[in-house]
Design an enzyme around this catalytic site. Structure first.
Site, PDB file in Angstrom:
ATOM      1  NE  ARG A  20      -2.367  -1.270   3.565  1.00 31.48           N
ATOM      2  CZ  ARG A  20      -1.806  -0.540   4.512  1.00 31.48           C
ATOM      3  NH1 ARG A  20      -1.807   0.777   4.438  1.00 31.48           N
ATOM      4  NH2 ARG A  20      -1.251  -1.115   5.557  1.00 31.48           N
ATOM      5  NE  ARG A  45      -0.383  -8.388   2.578  1.00 30.65           N
ATOM      6  CZ  ARG A  45      -0.890  -8.146   3.783  1.00 30.65           C
ATOM      7  NH1 ARG A  45      -1.965  -8.768   4.198  1.00 30.65           N
ATOM      8  NH2 ARG A  45      -0.316  -7.267   4.575  1.00 30.65           N
ATOM      9  CG  HIS A  58      -7.350  -2.989  10.185  1.00 30.68           C
ATOM     10  ND1 HIS A  58      -6.027  -2.621  10.365  1.00 30.68           N
ATOM     11  CD2 HIS A  58      -7.329  -3.995   9.283  1.00 30.68           C
ATOM     12  CE1 HIS A  58      -5.253  -3.371   9.583  1.00 30.68           C
ATOM     13  NE2 HIS A  58      -6.011  -4.213   8.927  1.00 30.68           N
ATOM     14  CE1 TYR A  93       0.343  -8.132  -3.898  1.00 35.00           C
ATOM     15  CE2 TYR A  93       1.403  -6.597  -2.407  1.00 35.00           C
ATOM     16  CZ  TYR A  93       1.026  -7.887  -2.729  1.00 35.00           C
ATOM     17  OH  TYR A  93       1.349  -8.920  -1.889  1.00 35.00           O
ATOM     18  N   GLY A  94      -2.809  -5.306  -3.927  1.00 33.89           N
ATOM     19  CA  GLY A  94      -3.379  -5.244  -2.580  1.00 33.89           C
ATOM     20  C   GLY A  94      -4.372  -4.120  -2.365  1.00 33.89           C
ATOM     21  N   GLY A  95      -4.263  -3.510  -1.202  1.00 27.53           N
ATOM     22  CA  GLY A  95      -5.203  -2.478  -0.799  1.00 27.53           C
ATOM     23  C   GLY A  95      -5.254  -1.286  -1.744  1.00 27.53           C
ATOM     24  CE  LYS A 144      -6.589  -3.633   4.740  1.00 25.55           C
ATOM     25  NZ  LYS A 144      -6.373  -4.088   6.048  1.00 25.55           N
ATOM     26  CB  CYS A 192       0.175  -6.573  14.256  1.00 28.40           C
ATOM     27  SG  CYS A 192       1.328  -5.225  13.999  1.00 28.40           S
ATOM     28  CB  SER A 212      -0.893  -3.687   8.214  1.00 23.79           C
ATOM     29  OG  SER A 212      -2.001  -2.905   7.844  1.00 23.79           O
ATOM     30  CG  ASP A 224      -7.685  -7.152   6.970  1.00 21.56           C
ATOM     31  OD1 ASP A 224      -6.705  -7.049   7.731  1.00 21.56           O
ATOM     32  OD2 ASP A 224      -7.907  -6.353   6.042  1.00 21.56           O
TER      33      ASP A 224
END
Ligand code: GTP
Ligand code: SPV
Ligand code: MN
Length: 654
Positions: free
Chosen positions: A117, A437, A295, A266-268, A275, A319, A317, A342
């Site tokens: 992100r 991921r 979250h 990619y991703g978020g 998100k 964690c 994120s 998530d």
């Protein structure tokens, strides 16, 4: 740079022209008016029937086609057949490759410039700056929320989106966050020119033709995404992964419920249901409608006696949410079942309990560190129908990443690492990117909760906050009240992780684990949490955990993972009102010595793990006051300030 006056800029003014357009035959299907057809031009429809789309979607698509000029339109239906067709095409092109050791698993590598992100280029756009950010102290850059004015956004969009899909197909993805048609669910339509995004959205959200029907009585969140590399492409495309890292922009318009994302695949940044929608836009909707978009993972925990409790937990994120949500208990007789890993959408029911749904349909989980030993349930989930991004591939057609060294069959096997280089265990460098991921369907999780798709959600009894805190912070503490819990959540901190572009390991503030995902003024957000307490409502008890405290030799003091059930056990016994479990301290109630079941664990240093060092907390409370006063300033609710004052007094009395 100024906006092109001839350009159709629908993002400039939705309350004007577009609003009136939206009102035309809002509920009439099969109506395509002339304006829409003109905007659509002669762009061919490669799949799907444009005429069958709800008129408001027709207009949305047509407006954006006029701006972005794709060479064709593809209306997704979310079927397996459709996925197979796209996968075949991508395999042929070399963008995806099958992982032969599994069923229908694929691997792909991004351009190494597009791996996480991009928080610095993520913006909230509101007419008034303080709708987005707090009234921070003079000269203090707001940490929560990143504001851009609507006029600046128009310029930024005009310099990116016109013609950005030239030579590419525009995919139209109808998706539902939450079970389709459910009372807590919401609908989105994402336009994208990335087929990787199409495949990933199909795993992560509910993509289906049924969404169009659910739209009859609902509005939808408008999601516009482009990799930002129109054809003919002028720069070199790396790994068949088109992107435009220099021009990345992820912008949200909360009042319009609209998201514009450019330059990253990619991703978020690009799976806009996650998100962008489910946190940043949804937290705005939630504030307006009186619920919460957080979250948080959601887990169901069944004790040996057979009683089940639902818990939500907010960690920043990378964690440990996915790990906790699928925890395999090391205590006998316990069972954990996963509702979500998530994001949680939560609303109080008529009975006064807080009900949570997982708006997602898949897991987009951190690969490194995931193994049979740490998270066997995640491993079982991604044995089929999954996509792996930026991990290594072995010559045996298996995935590999850091943390699998002990589980791989042939430790000398040749691999291709995430950078596309030949690599073997023991070589320098890494196999997988730290933010590599897996995307896997949630329904494949062996311990997915039978009610995980319950439209009403599951009743939450406890909320846990936590982060990576190498020093000073005990394994677990219970907060004193809803208000004290909100204060503790507002003070959440954690070491930086690889999920965003930060480097180093400094401990950063991450209030409520929402710092990168705040959809509006953080002070107002805290006030919203406070306001939720009313009437007959049973407020969940709030806790703070820290799996990551280290000793003088830099080793974790707590085994973590499956042993975290021991902490959950303590929490549940506290909820039950069991006597003699707690020890009140200046920062909350920690476990009385011996009150956490450590049977079968050797060498846990209880005193070090649970200690509340006075000098550490005296520093911390000063730092926290400075943080809240400069960052939240006059927007800090009086109740939270009062909790801070009380905690400071308790600490200074130590
Ligand atoms: P996002 O998907 O980014 O929101 O991350 P997440 O919160 O779901 O984190 P995840 O569960 O994927 O864990 C991230 C990393 O933390 C992995 O490398 C895990 O192995 C590690 N981790 C998770 N739980 C524990 C724990 O209890 N102890 C220790 N030491 N590490 C853990
Ligand atoms: C996070 O960073 O918290 C994630 C990954 O869950 S992403 O979807 O890329 O935001
Ligand atoms: Mn996350």
């Amino acid at each position: 740079m100024s906006a092109d006056p001839n350009l159709l800029t629908p993002y400039k003014n939705t309350s004007g022209a577009n609003a009136s357009l939206r009102q035309i035959s809002e509920d009439a299907f099969y109506v395509v008016n002339e304006v829409v057809m003109k905007r659509l031009g002669h762009v061919p429809i490669h799949k799907g029937d444009f005429h069958l789309l709800p008129p408001k979607v027709q207009r949305f698509v047509a407006e954006k086609v006029e701006v972005m000029r794709p060479r064709g339109i593809y209306i997704c239906d979310g079927t397996q057949h459709e996925a197979d067709e796209i996968i075949d095409k991508l395999v042929e092109r070399g963008m995806l490759s099958p992982l032969r050791a599994y069923e229908n698993n694929y691997i792909c590598r991004t351009d190494p410039k597009d791996v996480a992100r991009v928080e610095s280029k993520t913006w909230m756009v509101t007419p008034d700056k303080h709708q987005t950010v707090c009234r921070t102290a003079e000269g203090t850059e707001p940490l929560m929320g990143h504001w851009m004015s609507p006029d600046d956004l128009a310029v930024e969009l005009d310099s990116r989106f016109p013609g950005c899909m030239a030579g590419r197909i525009m995919y139209v993805i109808p998706f539902s966050m939450g079970p389709i048609g459910g009372p807590l669910s919401k609908i989105g339509v994402q336009l994208t020119d990335s087929n990787y995004v199409v495949l990933s959205m199909r795993i992560m959200t509910r993509v289906s033709n049924d969404v169009w029907d659910a739209l009859a009585n609902n509005d939808f969140v408008r999601c516009i995404h482009s990799v930002g590399l129109p054809r003919p492409v002028k720069q070199r495309v790396v790994n068949h992964w088109p992107c435009n890292p220099e021009r990345v922009l992820i912008a949200h318009r909360p009042p319009e419920r609209e998201i514009w994302s450019f330059g990253s695949g990619y991703g978020g940044n690009s799976l806009l249901g996650k998100k962008c929608f489910a946190l940043r836009i949804a937290s705005n909707i939630a504030k307006d409608e009186g619920w919460m978009a957080e979250h948080m993972l959601i887990m169901g925990v069944t004790r040996p006696c057979g009683r089940e409790h639902f818990i939500a937990a907010a960690f920043p994120s990378a964690c440990g949410k996915t790990n906790l949500a699928m925890l395999e208990p090391t205590l006998p007789g316990w069972k954990v079942r996963c509702v979500g890993d998530d994001i949680a959408w939560m609303k109080f029911g008529e009975d006064g309990r807080l009900y949570a749904i997982n708006p997602e349909a898949g897991f987009f989980g951190v690969a490194p560190g995931t193994s049979h030993k740490t998270n066997p349930m995640a491993v079982a989930t991604f044995q089929k129908n999954s996509i792996f991004t930026n991990v290594a591939e072995t010559a045996d057609g298996e995935y590999f990443w850091e943390g699998l060294e002990d589980e791989i069959k042939d430790k000398n096997v040749e691999m291709i690492n995430w950078l596309g280089e030949k690599w073997k265990i023991g070589d320098k460098g890494v196999a997988a990117h730290p933010n590599s991921r897996f995307a896997a369907p949630a329904r494949q999780c062996p311990i997915i909760h039978p009610d995980w798709e319950s439209p009403q959600g599951v009743p939450i009894e406890a909320i846990i906050f936590g982060g990576r805190r190498p020093a000073g912070v005990p394994l677990i503490l219970e907060t004193n009240s809803w208000e004290h819990g909100i204060f503790v959540g507002a003070c959440l901190k954690s070491e930086a992780t690889a999920a965003a572009e930060h480097t180093g390991k400094q401990v950063m503030h991450d209030p409520m684990a929402m710092r990168p995902f705040m959809g509006y003024n953080f002070g107002k957000y805290l006030q919203h949490w406070l306001d939720l307490k009313q009437g007959n409502r049973k407020m969940p008890q709030i806790y703070h955990v820290n799996w990551f405290r280290k000793d003088a030799n830099n080793k974790f003091l707590w085994p973590g993972f499956g042993d975290n059930i021991r902490v959950i056990d303590w929490i549940i016994r506290r909820l039950d009102g069991e006597a003699d479990l707690g020890l009140e301290t200046a920062i909350g109630t920690v476990p009385a010595k011996g009150s956490i079941n450590l049977e079968g664990l050797s060498d846990v240093n209880w005193d070090e793990l649970m200690s509340v060092p006075a000098d550490y907390w005296k520093e911390d409370v000063k730092e926290v006051r400075h943080f809240l006063e400069t960052q939240v300033g006059p927007d800090l609710p009086a109740e939270v300030r009062a909790e801070m004052d009380k905690q400071e007094q308790r600490i200074n009395a130590l």
